[in-house]
Design a protein around this motif. Structure first.
Motif, PDB file in Angstrom:
ATOM      1  N   ARG A 138       0.829  -1.208   0.000  1.00  0.00           N
ATOM      2  CA  ARG A 138       0.000   0.000   0.000  1.00  0.00           C
ATOM      3  C   ARG A 138       0.864   1.259   0.000  1.00  0.00           C
ATOM      4  NH1 ARG A 138      -5.329  -1.486   2.542  1.00  0.00           N
ATOM      5  NH2 ARG A 138      -5.538   0.674   3.186  1.00  0.00           N
ATOM      6  N   SER A 139       1.924   1.262   0.808  1.00  0.00           N
ATOM      7  CA  SER A 139       2.753   2.461   0.927  1.00  0.00           C
ATOM      8  C   SER A 139       3.555   2.727  -0.349  1.00  0.00           C
ATOM      9  CB  SER A 139       3.694   2.346   2.117  1.00  0.00           C
ATOM     10  OG  SER A 139       4.602   1.276   1.943  1.00  0.00           O
ATOM     11  N   GLU A 140       3.844   1.692  -1.137  1.00  0.00           N
ATOM     12  CA  GLU A 140       4.610   1.901  -2.370  1.00  0.00           C
ATOM     13  C   GLU A 140       3.799   2.643  -3.430  1.00  0.00           C
ATOM     14  OE1 GLU A 140       7.872  -1.576  -2.695  1.00  0.00           O
ATOM     15  OE2 GLU A 140       5.784  -2.237  -2.900  1.00  0.00           O
ATOM     16  N   MET A 141       2.470   2.576  -3.373  1.00  0.00           N
ATOM     17  CA  MET A 141       1.611   3.284  -4.321  1.00  0.00           C
ATOM     18  C   MET A 141       1.503   4.770  -3.958  1.00  0.00           C
ATOM     19  SD  MET A 141      -0.225   2.984  -7.107  1.00  0.00           S
ATOM     20  CE  MET A 141      -0.352   1.238  -7.350  1.00  0.00           C
ATOM     21  N   LYS A 142       1.793   5.103  -2.707  1.00  0.00           N
ATOM     22  CA  LYS A 142       1.677   6.483  -2.221  1.00  0.00           C
ATOM     23  C   LYS A 142       2.516   7.424  -3.086  1.00  0.00           C
ATOM     24  CE  LYS A 142       2.034   9.240   1.976  1.00  0.00           C
ATOM     25  NZ  LYS A 142       2.301   9.193   3.420  1.00  0.00           N
ATOM     26  N   GLY A 143       1.911   8.543  -3.466  1.00  0.00           N
ATOM     27  CA  GLY A 143       2.596   9.537  -4.289  1.00  0.00           C
ATOM     28  C   GLY A 143       2.268   9.449  -5.764  1.00  0.00           C
ATOM     29  N   ALA A 144       1.698   8.325  -6.200  1.00  0.00           N
ATOM     30  CA  ALA A 144       1.234   8.220  -7.590  1.00  0.00           C
ATOM     31  C   ALA A 144       0.070   9.194  -7.757  1.00  0.00           C
ATOM     32  CB  ALA A 144       0.804   6.791  -7.906  1.00  0.00           C
ATOM     33  N   THR A 145      -0.180   9.638  -8.977  1.00  0.00           N
ATOM     34  CA  THR A 145      -1.263  10.583  -9.209  1.00  0.00           C
ATOM     35  C   THR A 145      -2.293  10.025 -10.178  1.00  0.00           C
ATOM     36  OG1 THR A 145      -0.056  11.688 -10.990  1.00  0.00           O
ATOM     37  CG2 THR A 145       0.166  12.622  -8.774  1.00  0.00           C
ATOM     38  N   VAL A 146      -3.498  10.531 -10.027  1.00  0.00           N
ATOM     39  CA  VAL A 146      -4.588  10.220 -10.939  1.00  0.00           C
ATOM     40  C   VAL A 146      -5.115  11.556 -11.415  1.00  0.00           C
ATOM     41  CG1 VAL A 146      -6.841   9.148 -11.193  1.00  0.00           C
ATOM     42  CG2 VAL A 146      -5.172   8.148  -9.635  1.00  0.00           C
ATOM     43  N   SER A 147      -5.291  11.687 -12.710  1.00  0.00           N
ATOM     44  CA  SER A 147      -5.833  12.936 -13.238  1.00  0.00           C
ATOM     45  C   SER A 147      -6.947  12.638 -14.230  1.00  0.00           C
ATOM     46  CB  SER A 147      -4.736  13.774 -13.896  1.00  0.00           C
ATOM     47  OG  SER A 147      -4.152  13.077 -14.967  1.00  0.00           O
ATOM     48  N   ALA A 148      -7.786  13.623 -14.415  1.00  0.00           N
ATOM     49  CA  ALA A 148      -8.885  13.498 -15.375  1.00  0.00           C
ATOM     50  C   ALA A 148      -9.011  14.799 -16.138  1.00  0.00           C
ATOM     51  CB  ALA A 148     -10.188  13.177 -14.657  1.00  0.00           C
ATOM     52  N   LYS A 149      -9.104  14.668 -17.426  1.00  0.00           N
ATOM     53  CA  LYS A 149      -9.388  15.830 -18.279  1.00  0.00           C
ATOM     54  C   LYS A 149     -10.829  15.659 -18.744  1.00  0.00           C
ATOM     55  CE  LYS A 149      -8.101  18.545 -22.180  1.00  0.00           C
ATOM     56  NZ  LYS A 149      -7.082  19.137 -22.936  1.00  0.00           N
ATOM     57  N   VAL A 150     -11.664  16.602 -18.323  1.00  0.00           N
ATOM     58  CA  VAL A 150     -13.073  16.577 -18.685  1.00  0.00           C
ATOM     59  C   VAL A 150     -13.345  17.883 -19.411  1.00  0.00           C
ATOM     60  CG1 VAL A 150     -15.442  16.384 -17.835  1.00  0.00           C
ATOM     61  CG2 VAL A 150     -13.593  15.210 -16.626  1.00  0.00           C
ATOM     62  N   GLY A 151     -13.609  17.790 -20.699  1.00  0.00           N
ATOM     63  CA  GLY A 151     -13.748  18.998 -21.502  1.00  0.00           C
ATOM     64  C   GLY A 151     -12.418  19.721 -21.532  1.00  0.00           C
ATOM     65  N   ALA A 152     -12.429  21.010 -21.242  1.00  0.00           N
ATOM     66  CA  ALA A 152     -11.193  21.803 -21.224  1.00  0.00           C
ATOM     67  C   ALA A 152     -10.577  21.864 -19.830  1.00  0.00           C
ATOM     68  CB  ALA A 152     -11.490  23.218 -21.721  1.00  0.00           C
ATOM     69  N   ASN A 153     -11.178  21.167 -18.871  1.00  0.00           N
ATOM     70  CA  ASN A 153     -10.738  21.258 -17.483  1.00  0.00           C
ATOM     71  C   ASN A 153      -9.902  20.049 -17.069  1.00  0.00           C
ATOM     72  OD1 ASN A 153     -12.249  23.701 -16.968  1.00  0.00           O
ATOM     73  ND2 ASN A 153     -14.066  22.415 -17.035  1.00  0.00           N
ATOM     74  N   ASN A 154      -8.868  20.303 -16.268  1.00  0.00           N
ATOM     75  CA  ASN A 154      -8.008  19.244 -15.740  1.00  0.00           C
ATOM     76  C   ASN A 154      -8.150  19.181 -14.225  1.00  0.00           C
ATOM     77  OD1 ASN A 154      -6.527  18.357 -18.157  1.00  0.00           O
ATOM     78  ND2 ASN A 154      -5.800  20.462 -18.182  1.00  0.00           N
ATOM     79  N   TYR A 155      -8.245  17.969 -13.703  1.00  0.00           N
ATOM     80  CA  TYR A 155      -8.384  17.730 -12.276  1.00  0.00           C
ATOM     81  C   TYR A 155      -7.409  16.621 -11.894  1.00  0.00           C
ATOM     82  CZ  TYR A 155     -12.829  19.887 -13.563  1.00  0.00           C
ATOM     83  OH  TYR A 155     -13.774  20.715 -14.085  1.00  0.00           O
TER      84      TYR A 155
END
Length: 167
Positions: A131-148
């Motif tokens: 579990r701790s090895e996954m820490k720091g990875a990122t997930v992003s989503a681009k929906v339309g012109a917006n990034n989250y």
């Protein structure tokens, strides 16, 4: 006149409709799994969801072939749920740290899941991701012109808050 107070109260109590994406990593043998779920209150017509392992504490990589950066067991990218929501399959190469999923028509509570092998490059057991090895990875989503985006913390999951529903 009785309607006005009711409408005012309803407007004050109403919460905005959100379009959030929840991403979870599930360590498995021989295949690891990622699950992307629309946990929001509305469908998501189109989104590019990216899982980026670059910042992970374990130096995680995708191990998709027998030759290359991974160790021992390997597993190619395989959609196991919600394939009809994927516009096209991503091309994941051995040793990659980023995978992007182009999704469409993901209803509320709809999910897409895929299996793949994830190995660590910084730990003692390269074939098992803690579990701790996954820490720091990122997930992003681009929906339309917006990034989250969201960062995976102490548990191998993250929720990308994409704001109000687009109608």
């Amino acid at each position: 006149m009785k309607i006005l107070p009711l409408l005012t109260t309803a407007c004050l109590l109403a919460s905005p409709s959100l379009a959030d994406l929840h991403v979870e990593f599930v360590e498995g043998a021989p295949k690891d799994r990622f699950v992307v779920t629309n946990t929001g209150n509305c469908p998501i017509d189109a989104a590019m969801v990216t899982i980026d392992l670059t910042g992970s504490q374990g130096g995680l990589i995708f191990d998709v072939t027998g030759a290359g950066s991974g160790v021992e067991v390997f597993q190619p990218f395989e959609v196991v749920l919600g394939g009809d929501h994927m516009v096209q399959l991503p091309n994941v190469k051995d040793g990659d740290q980023v995978v992007s999923l182009q999704l469409e028509n993901l209803d509320q509570n709809g999910a897409v899941a895929f299996t793949i092998d994830v190995d660590d490059t910084a730990g003692a057991r390269e074939i098992t991701v803690s579990r701790s090895e996954m820490k720091g990875a990122t997930v992003s989503a681009k929906v339309g012109a917006n990034n989250y985006s969201a960062v995976i913390g102490d548990t191998p999951k993250a929720t990308v808050k994409t704001g109000d529903c687009l109608s």
